[in-house]
Design a protein around this motif. Structure first.
Motif, PDB file in Angstrom:
ATOM      1  N   ILE A  20       0.830  -1.203   0.000  1.00 32.12           N
ATOM      2  CA  ILE A  20       0.000   0.000   0.000  1.00 32.12           C
ATOM      3  C   ILE A  20       0.872   1.264   0.000  1.00 32.12           C
ATOM      4  CG2 ILE A  20      -1.779   1.267   1.281  1.00 32.12           C
ATOM      5  CD1 ILE A  20      -2.676  -1.488   2.401  1.00 32.12           C
ATOM      6  N   GLN A  21       2.030   1.156   0.647  1.00 32.76           N
ATOM      7  CA  GLN A  21       2.934   2.303   0.716  1.00 32.76           C
ATOM      8  C   GLN A  21       3.689   2.432  -0.617  1.00 32.76           C
ATOM      9  OE1 GLN A  21       2.958   4.333   3.397  1.00 32.76           O
ATOM     10  NE2 GLN A  21       1.352   3.055   4.278  1.00 32.76           N
ATOM     11  N   THR A  22       2.977   2.756  -1.654  1.00 30.45           N
ATOM     12  CA  THR A  22       3.581   2.889  -2.984  1.00 30.45           C
ATOM     13  C   THR A  22       4.393   4.182  -3.060  1.00 30.45           C
ATOM     14  OG1 THR A  22       1.706   1.725  -3.964  1.00 30.45           O
ATOM     15  CG2 THR A  22       3.094   2.999  -5.459  1.00 30.45           C
ATOM     16  N   ARG A  23       5.612   4.066  -3.523  1.00 32.51           N
ATOM     17  CA  ARG A  23       6.471   5.244  -3.655  1.00 32.51           C
ATOM     18  C   ARG A  23       6.173   5.955  -4.967  1.00 32.51           C
ATOM     19  NH1 ARG A  23      12.016   2.905  -3.717  1.00 32.51           N
ATOM     20  NH2 ARG A  23      10.884   1.106  -4.518  1.00 32.51           N
ATOM     21  N   HIS A  24       6.292   7.263  -4.938  1.00 32.07           N
ATOM     22  CA  HIS A  24       6.016   8.062  -6.134  1.00 32.07           C
ATOM     23  C   HIS A  24       7.224   8.924  -6.493  1.00 32.07           C
ATOM     24  CE1 HIS A  24       3.721  10.357  -9.101  1.00 32.07           C
ATOM     25  NE2 HIS A  24       4.296  11.438  -8.604  1.00 32.07           N
ATOM     26  N   TYR A  25       7.492   8.999  -7.802  1.00 36.17           N
ATOM     27  CA  TYR A  25       8.585   9.841  -8.304  1.00 36.17           C
ATOM     28  C   TYR A  25       8.077  10.648  -9.492  1.00 36.17           C
ATOM     29  CZ  TYR A  25      11.614   6.874  -5.489  1.00 36.17           C
ATOM     30  OH  TYR A  25      12.189   6.206  -4.441  1.00 36.17           O
ATOM     31  N   LYS A  26       8.666  11.793  -9.660  1.00 35.16           N
ATOM     32  CA  LYS A  26       8.295  12.633 -10.813  1.00 35.16           C
ATOM     33  C   LYS A  26       8.732  11.963 -12.117  1.00 35.16           C
ATOM     34  CE  LYS A  26       7.522  16.953 -12.673  1.00 35.16           C
ATOM     35  NZ  LYS A  26       6.651  18.074 -12.334  1.00 35.16           N
ATOM     36  N   HIS A  27       9.951  11.391 -12.099  1.00 34.54           N
ATOM     37  CA  HIS A  27      10.503  10.745 -13.295  1.00 34.54           C
ATOM     38  C   HIS A  27      10.993   9.348 -12.934  1.00 34.54           C
ATOM     39  CE1 HIS A  27      10.614  14.812 -15.057  1.00 34.54           C
ATOM     40  NE2 HIS A  27      11.198  15.199 -13.939  1.00 34.54           N
ATOM     41  N   VAL A  28      10.601   8.363 -13.722  1.00 35.94           N
ATOM     42  CA  VAL A  28      11.132   7.002 -13.565  1.00 35.94           C
ATOM     43  C   VAL A  28      11.669   6.523 -14.915  1.00 35.94           C
ATOM     44  CG1 VAL A  28      10.567   4.581 -13.110  1.00 35.94           C
ATOM     45  CG2 VAL A  28       9.681   6.363 -11.603  1.00 35.94           C
ATOM     46  N   ILE A  29      12.902   6.034 -14.891  1.00 37.51           N
ATOM     47  CA  ILE A  29      13.559   5.503 -16.082  1.00 37.51           C
ATOM     48  C   ILE A  29      13.665   3.994 -15.920  1.00 37.51           C
ATOM     49  CG2 ILE A  29      15.652   5.594 -17.499  1.00 37.51           C
ATOM     50  CD1 ILE A  29      16.243   8.239 -15.734  1.00 37.51           C
ATOM     51  N   VAL A  30      13.328   3.238 -16.958  1.00 41.11           N
ATOM     52  CA  VAL A  30      13.502   1.785 -16.906  1.00 41.11           C
ATOM     53  C   VAL A  30      14.473   1.364 -18.005  1.00 41.11           C
ATOM     54  CG1 VAL A  30      11.276   1.349 -15.836  1.00 41.11           C
ATOM     55  CG2 VAL A  30      11.409   1.397 -18.309  1.00 41.11           C
ATOM     56  N   GLY A  31      15.468   0.581 -17.628  1.00 38.45           N
ATOM     57  CA  GLY A  31      16.469   0.135 -18.586  1.00 38.45           C
ATOM     58  C   GLY A  31      17.810  -0.067 -17.925  1.00 38.45           C
ATOM     59  N   SER A  32      18.711  -0.771 -18.628  1.00 33.17           N
ATOM     60  CA  SER A  32      20.031  -1.087 -18.077  1.00 33.17           C
ATOM     61  C   SER A  32      21.144  -0.720 -19.046  1.00 33.17           C
ATOM     62  CB  SER A  32      20.114  -2.591 -17.763  1.00 33.17           C
ATOM     63  OG  SER A  32      19.057  -2.985 -16.927  1.00 33.17           O
ATOM     64  N   ASP A  33      20.853   0.137 -20.014  1.00 37.51           N
ATOM     65  CA  ASP A  33      21.843   0.449 -21.044  1.00 37.51           C
ATOM     66  C   ASP A  33      22.339   1.891 -20.911  1.00 37.51           C
ATOM     67  OD1 ASP A  33      19.555   1.788 -21.801  1.00 37.51           O
ATOM     68  OD2 ASP A  33      19.713   1.267 -23.927  1.00 37.51           O
ATOM     69  N   LEU A  34      23.210   2.268 -21.836  1.00 36.71           N
ATOM     70  CA  LEU A  34      23.766   3.619 -21.838  1.00 36.71           C
ATOM     71  C   LEU A  34      22.670   4.660 -22.030  1.00 36.71           C
ATOM     72  CD1 LEU A  34      26.232   5.515 -21.836  1.00 36.71           C
ATOM     73  CD2 LEU A  34      26.472   5.055 -24.298  1.00 36.71           C
ATOM     74  N   GLY A  35      21.651   4.332 -22.817  1.00 36.44           N
ATOM     75  CA  GLY A  35      20.537   5.255 -23.042  1.00 36.44           C
ATOM     76  C   GLY A  35      19.839   5.616 -21.747  1.00 36.44           C
ATOM     77  N   ALA A  36      19.630   4.631 -20.881  1.00 41.04           N
ATOM     78  CA  ALA A  36      18.974   4.885 -19.593  1.00 41.04           C
ATOM     79  C   ALA A  36      19.841   5.763 -18.703  1.00 41.04           C
ATOM     80  CB  ALA A  36      18.673   3.554 -18.894  1.00 41.04           C
ATOM     81  N   VAL A  37      21.144   5.514 -18.701  1.00 39.55           N
ATOM     82  CA  VAL A  37      22.056   6.301 -17.857  1.00 39.55           C
ATOM     83  C   VAL A  37      22.154   7.735 -18.361  1.00 39.55           C
ATOM     84  CG1 VAL A  37      24.418   6.499 -17.000  1.00 39.55           C
ATOM     85  CG2 VAL A  37      23.356   4.233 -17.195  1.00 39.55           C
ATOM     86  N   LEU A  38      22.231   7.919 -19.674  1.00 41.66           N
ATOM     87  CA  LEU A  38      22.275   9.278 -20.222  1.00 41.66           C
ATOM     88  C   LEU A  38      20.980  10.029 -19.923  1.00 41.66           C
ATOM     89  CD1 LEU A  38      23.994   8.618 -23.689  1.00 41.66           C
ATOM     90  CD2 LEU A  38      25.003   9.732 -21.691  1.00 41.66           C
ATOM     91  N   GLU A  39      19.851   9.321 -19.953  1.00 46.47           N
ATOM     92  CA  GLU A  39      18.565   9.941 -19.612  1.00 46.47           C
ATOM     93  C   GLU A  39      18.582  10.382 -18.148  1.00 46.47           C
ATOM     94  OE1 GLU A  39      15.617  11.586 -20.951  1.00 46.47           O
ATOM     95  OE2 GLU A  39      15.547   9.733 -22.148  1.00 46.47           O
ATOM     96  N   LEU A  40      19.101   9.536 -17.286  1.00 45.94           N
ATOM     97  CA  LEU A  40      19.202   9.866 -15.863  1.00 45.94           C
ATOM     98  C   LEU A  40      20.023  11.138 -15.660  1.00 45.94           C
ATOM     99  CD1 LEU A  40      18.940   9.115 -12.805  1.00 45.94           C
ATOM    100  CD2 LEU A  40      21.062   7.796 -13.099  1.00 45.94           C
TER     101      LEU A  40
END
Length: 370
Positions: A20-40
């Motif tokens: 029930i204690q769902t965490r909320h974030y403004k931005h969530v990135i899903v992935g394990s590649d360079l694209g995800a890290v650059l987005e972060l």
């Protein structure tokens, strides 16, 4: 009922309160590649006041990124993309190969387009005929960001396995919950904006309530072409090849099995070693482990025939199998439509949308130019 089982149910019941204690974030990135890290990094740079979280299926660090993108056959093979990359990343470090691709036949190497004809190029191989560029991952980060990248990743990345991803209808005007992510450990997370740097087909398998999604989103994910491959890097104790062009070496001279795509780096006198990278594309939908192991053994036998003494010179071997290494056939017109249908959803990595003059680009070029 045994005490152990009773304890298990009590623990499970207690854990339901955590869900029930769902965490909320403004931005969530899903992935394990360079694209995800650059987005972060871009989100942290542009929106330092916003909450940002990245979900990965594996541990990420400067070392793992460098190994994945610096070891292996060159995946950047477009002069136009190189020009655009230098415009975007002023510290980019790209090194062109010394010559054009050549192929092996009848005991020697030949130029493509000459009198000798190569074995048939199987789907995906023609991409590697263009001159390649080796790259340094650190060139795509600001100096201070690269220096502190491991710390940033440890603070921002969570290792999770997805159960589902759902599009929500937000009711809270403060924490706008457009997307809900549920994980195998029963935890949940919501976000206002979702950035996807996964294989499109993998993303599609995670999406729940597909009947509520637009046909364009389904088509975008299902129409992209996915190809697996095995990449091998060897550190060799002596020099076997002088120049740095791409070599096409047939897996068989009697069967149309495709090629081992091979590149040698310049011999390092400082380390007294030469790095060799080899790649072969997988054309089966569900390759068997024993078949892949057999193909790696075949690769070593073929390389030993072409470069005698090579197997004995191997100091280090790194093998990477990725069933979704290459994503191509991206429909940019559909990605543009998705920008209107789902303004809080953005694809990164190899599925990144490109401007009209770059829609022919693919693989690492799309990742870097998003």
């Amino acid at each position: 009922m045994s005490f152990g089982l009773l304890k298990h149910f009590k623990t499970a019941k207690a854990n339901t309160h955590e869900v029930i204690q769902t965490r909320h974030y403004k931005h969530v990135i899903v992935g394990s590649d360079l694209g995800a890290v650059l987005e972060l990094m871009e989100l942290k740079r542009l929106h330092p006041e916003d909450s940002v979280r990245m979900i990965s299926s594996r541990i990420l660090s400067r070392a793992t990124l460098s190994e994945q993108y610096e070891e292996g056959v060159s995946l950047l093979r477009s002069q136009e993309a190189v020009t655009e990359i230098y415009r975007k990343y002023h510290s980019a470090k790209l090194e062109p190969q010394s010559g054009d691709a050549i192929f092996y036949k009848d005991g020697k190497f030949h130029d493509f387009g000459g009198r000798a004809k190569s074995m048939e190029l199987l789907p995906g191989e023609i991409f590697f005929q263009a001159k390649g560029y080796r790259l340094k991952v650190e060139g795509f980060f600001k100096e201070d960001e690269w220096a502190s990248l491991d710390q940033i990743l440890s603070e921002s990345v969570e290792l999770r396995i997805f159960e589902s991803i759902e599009k929500m209808e937000p009711t809270d005007l403060v924490d706008i919950k457009n997307w809900q992510l549920t994980f195998k450990d029963f935890t949940k997370m919501t976000s206002e904006n979702l950035y996807v740097s996964l294989s499109p087909k993998k993303f599609l398998t995670h999406l729940g309530h597909k009947e509520k999604l637009t046909p364009e989103l389904i088509d975008t994910c299902s129409s992209a072409h996915i190809q697996g491959a095995i990449s091998v890097t060897w550190n060799l104790s002596k020099e076997f090849y002088k120049t740095t062009e791409t070599l096409f070496i047939p897996q068989s001279m009697t069967h149309e099995w495709g090629h081992f795509i091979v590149e040698f780096e310049t011999f390092s006198h400082k380390d007294s070693e030469q790095m060799c990278h080899a790649l072969f594309l997988i054309h089966e939908d569900e390759p068997q482990t024993e078949d892949l192991a057999g193909r790696i053994k075949l690769m070593k036998r073929v390389m030993e025939r072409v470069f005698p003494g090579m197997e004995a010179a191997i100091k280090r071997e790194n093998i990477r199998f990725d069933e979704e290494m290459f994503v191509s056939g991206v429909k940019d017109n559909l990605l543009e439509q998705l920008g209107f249908d789902y303004p809080t959803l953005r694809f990164s990595g190899q599925m990144s949308a490109m401007p009209s003059h770059l829609t022919h680009e693919k693989f690492i070029a799309r990742t870097l130019l998003h």
